[in-house]
Design an enzyme around this catalytic site. Structure first.
Site, PDB file in Angstrom:
ATOM      1  N   ARG A  61      53.745  51.009 -11.994  1.00  0.00           N
ATOM      2  CA  ARG A  61      52.626  50.063 -12.156  1.00  0.00           C
ATOM      3  C   ARG A  61      51.316  50.665 -11.669  1.00  0.00           C
ATOM      4  NH1 ARG A  61      56.992  46.660 -11.109  1.00  0.00           N
ATOM      5  NH2 ARG A  61      56.671  46.920  -8.874  1.00  0.00           N
ATOM      6  N   GLU A  98      65.311  52.075   2.372  1.00  0.00           N
ATOM      7  CA  GLU A  98      66.163  51.287   3.273  1.00  0.00           C
ATOM      8  C   GLU A  98      67.624  51.728   3.119  1.00  0.00           C
ATOM      9  OE1 GLU A  98      65.333  47.205   2.831  1.00  0.00           O
ATOM     10  OE2 GLU A  98      66.600  46.594   4.522  1.00  0.00           O
TER      11      GLU A  98
END
Ligand code: AMP
Length: 173
Positions: A61, A98
């Protein structure tokens, strides 16, 4: 168009793409030419005082805003992509997620040493992606003049992980 009108266009989708994530959807901004133009104008005004000589856009994006900003500011555009997408010789940096790790690449000859770049993406969350992009540019001896986002998720503290000036149009707590 003012910044609050742009903000009102951004949709919030709970539990996308996975449970616990509140996804900020910028596609309604892209679908409204006045909103997109205003977004690019406001972001360019925030970046310009840092005197960038090029725009570096982060997949994917970030490409949408980055290419519009490059045209608006009359600056060269450099793409930072996920591995395996760029056809010519690349520099790569790996970074931790993560769960697991990811990597970013840039064409080595697209980045000019001793040149000031504005790094742009749609959104900063933890800052890990942008931090990796900054590292990539510094490995090529380029300078990061500023990093710019449409959206900053302040509570995640991403800004503090970036060793460069940060500008964001919309702050979310
Ligand atoms: P981070 O590396 O944690 O700062 O994540 C930033 C990248 O992940 C950006 O490229 C964003 O497009 C995407 N991202 C992270 N969190 C969200 C969210 N809540 N909504 C939309 N995009 C997100």
């Amino acid at each position: 168009m003012d910044i609050q009108t742009i903000r009102a266009l951004i949709h919030e989708i709970p539990d996308f793409p996975q449970p616990g994530i509140l996804f900020r959807d910028i596609t309604p901004v892209l679908a409204d030419p006045r909103a997109l133009r205003a977004t690019v104008t406001h972001m360019a005004e925030a970046l310009a005082p840092h005197r960038p000589e090029g725009i570096v856009a982060i997949e994917s994006r970030g490409f949408l805003l980055g290419s519009a900003l490059a045209m608006h500011m009359d600056l060269p555009l450099v793409l930072v992509r996920k591995p395996g997408k760029l056809p010519r010789p690349t520099q790569r940096v790996s970074y931790e997620l993560e769960y697991g790790s990811d990597a970013l690449e840039v064409h080595v000859d697209d980045v000019r040493a001793d040149t000031r770049y504005a790094v742009v993406d749609d959104l900063i969350a933890t800052g890990g992606t942008c931090r990796a992009a900054i590292e990539l540019l510094r490995q090529r001896n380029a300078e990061v003049a500023v990093v710019g986002f449409l959206i900053e998720l302040e509570a995640l503290g991403g800004r503090a992980r970036l060793d460069a000036p940060v500008t964001s149009l919309l702050l979310y707590s």
